[in-house]
Design an enzyme around this catalytic site. Structure first.
Site, short mmCIF file in Angstrom:
data_model
loop_
_atom_site.label_atom_id
_atom_site.label_comp_id
_atom_site.label_asym_id
_atom_site.label_seq_id
_atom_site.Cartn_x
_atom_site.Cartn_y
_atom_site.Cartn_z
N PRO A 95 87.25 40.32 34.80
CA PRO A 95 88.63 40.20 35.28
C PRO A 95 89.45 39.95 34.03
O PRO A 95 89.15 38.66 33.72
CB PRO A 95 88.74 39.66 36.77
CG PRO A 95 87.44 38.23 36.80
CD PRO A 95 86.56 38.43 35.99
N CYS A 97 113.46 52.78 18.09
CA CYS A 97 113.69 54.46 17.46
C CYS A 97 113.08 55.52 17.99
O CYS A 97 112.58 56.10 16.99
CB CYS A 97 114.37 54.06 15.84
SG CYS A 97 115.77 53.13 16.24
N1 LLP Z 1 85.13 43.98 29.86
C1 LLP Z 1 85.71 44.79 28.70
C2 LLP Z 1 84.19 45.40 28.24
C3 LLP Z 1 87.12 45.33 28.99
O1 LLP Z 1 87.07 46.13 28.35
C4 LLP Z 1 87.60 45.34 29.34
C5 LLP Z 1 89.51 45.56 28.97
C6 LLP Z 1 87.32 44.21 30.49
C7 LLP Z 1 86.69 43.48 30.82
C8 LLP Z 1 88.96 43.70 31.44
O2 LLP Z 1 88.88 44.76 32.09
P1 LLP Z 1 90.54 44.65 33.62
O3 LLP Z 1 89.80 43.80 34.98
O4 LLP Z 1 91.23 44.24 32.85
O5 LLP Z 1 90.60 45.50 34.09
N2 LLP Z 1 95.87 47.79 27.72
C9 LLP Z 1 95.32 48.51 29.13
C10 LLP Z 1 93.82 47.95 29.23
C11 LLP Z 1 92.62 48.41 28.42
C12 LLP Z 1 91.60 47.05 28.74
C13 LLP Z 1 90.40 46.96 27.79
N3 LLP Z 1 89.56 46.66 28.79
C14 LLP Z 1 96.24 48.75 29.99
O6 LLP Z 1 97.73 48.16 29.58
O7 LLP Z 1 96.38 48.71 30.84
#
Ligand code: LLP
Length: 428
Positions: free
Chosen positions: A276, A343
């Protein structure tokens, strides 16, 4: 509960009034609540209480601040990393190498070697060739690399297109139909010890049925792999659980997620791993900003704040919605566009939104910015990197300094001359 609430007319982070932080550190600044991180970490773990064997690894990319990693390490979290930089961050934070999972679709040989040298607990392989390269590196070092194979289950996570990762057209993992054959070949590779599979179909997933569909496919694959004679001891279920950004959002809760996981994985007889990011970090941070101008616009005014898309990229990148409130609300409301100084018209946080009335000089916050906020910041438009503050109870500490024009300039060099072989030689 939120740790960022208005008390006696002033928005606080835990016991600290936000104007005190603005006075001490300036704006824009990210403000994190240690208690919010701890609560989220405990709630996530508690939600998985019915899972007999598990390993929780925080997705460092969501918030790699060392002070934040310290808090999560103290809660027993390891790290999910995707680069050599994140490896260093997790190790410096004191996360044991054995508790680190190395994900990432394009690990360099140097990163694989660094991870092997440090004894990283697991490599999540993205393609067959990566397994062969890792095995060869392991043999050369008389090491055997523990690994799982990332599966692309061909399930659409029903989230923003830019953060969905489990459809067949995406770059992630190996197609589930090819997985048994690839697994069988990789199981024979020296220097590699395949022990299971991984899946991660995307981020900000609010509908559990998508995750459940992916996990069920993984369950069938695990049975097939076992039938083929492979010992499967680990399954990495990734991250992806979404959170509420708008007051009216009702995403699936960690408890509902945990119940689904327990139901779907019953009898798998493996150690389940979780990665997570947002679910732990998202609600634990805000971006504190100051209103520079309320500029008359065509129909609606533009509230120009001193934070911009380089500090919080999510609205510009994913059309993300972050609640915007005044630190000292007057009760009045206005309809406005909330924009940053960069900008580009894309530097827009809110369009024609009903917000607290604000005036030049007022402090305001963008909420739910603890995940993928500071970690995605840049110096675009010559803007210094945004600082970070951690609040714990009635105390706060600067946990990342504001960048500076000097620091931006210091890493650049005018070529004194162009070297014949080396390309550019550095300025003296
Ligand atoms: N595991 C892997 C292999 C991942 O690629 C990611 C996130 C996570 C875990 C964690 O995912 P989460 O639990 O945070 O959903 N910048 C984007 C989110 C990109 C997520 C990339 N991978 C945003 O601001 O929404």
């Amino acid at each position: 509960m939120s740790y960022f609430e208005c008390r006696d007319g002033v928005t606080h982070a835990e016991q600290v009034a936000l104007p005190a932080i603005a006075d001490a550190v300036g704006t824009p600044v990210y403000v994190y609540s240690a208690a919010a991180f701890r609560d989220a970490a405990r709630a996530y773990r508690q939600a998985l209480a019915a899972v007999p064997r598990k390993h929780l690894a925080f997705a460092v990319k969501a918030n790699p601040n060392l002070a934040v990693l310290d808090v999560l390490a103290a809660e027993g979290y390891g790290a999910d990393i995707v680069s050599g930089g994140e490896l260093a961050q997790a190790l410096v934070a004191g996360m044991p190498a054995a508790d680190i999972l190395f994900s990432g679709v394009g690990k360099t040989d140097a990163e694989l070697v660094a991870a092997l040298d440090r004894g990283v607990g697991q490599f999540n392989l993205e393609l067959e060739e990566e397994g062969r390269v890792l095995g060869a590196l392991g043999v050369a070092r008389r090491q055997v690399a523990p690994a799982v194979l990332r599966i692309n289950p061909a399930v659409d996570a029903d989230t923003h297109a830019k953060i969905t990762t489990g459809t067949s057209a995406s770059k992630f993992g190996v197609p589930i139909a090819d997985a048994p054959a690839i697994y069988a070949r990789l199981a024979k590779v020296d220097g590699l010890r395949l022990r299971g599979v991984a899946v991660h179909i995307g981020s900000q997933i609010t509908d559990l049925s998508r995750l459940e569909a992916a996990y069920r496919r993984i369950g069938r694959l695990v049975a097939e792999l076992r039938h083929d004679g492979h010992p499967i001891t680990h399954v990495d279920l990734g991250g992806g659980l979404g959170i509420a950004y708008r007051p009216e959002d009702t995403p699936a809760s960690p408890a509902e997620y945990g119940a689904m996981v327990a139901r779907v994985t019953q009898g798998w007889d493996v150690t389940l791993q979780f990665e997570p990011g947002r679910a732990l970090a998202g609600a634990a941070g805000v971006l504190l900003t100051r209103v520079l101008w309320v500029k008359p616009g065509d129909g609606h005014p533009h509230v120009v704040v001193d934070a911009a898309m380089n500090d919080l990229a999510r609205p510009a990148l994913y059309d993300a919605w972050h609640l915007f409130t005044a630190v000292v609300p007057t009760g009045g409301r206005m309809i406005a566009n909330v924009v940053g100084p960069v900008c580009e018209s894309g530097d827009t946080f809110a369009t024609m939104r009903s917000i607290d009335c604000v005036r030049r000089g007022d402090l305001a916050v963008f909420h739910t910015a603890g995940a993928y906020g500071a970690s995605m910041a840049s110096t675009y438009n010559g803007r210094p990197l945004v600082p970070e503050v951690l609040v714990d109870g009635a105390r706060f500490a600067v946990v990342a300094d504001r960048g500076s024009a000097e620091a931006m300039l210091a890493r650049q060099h005018r070529p004194a001359r162009f070297g014949p072989v080396d390309g550019l030689s550095r300025a003296a």
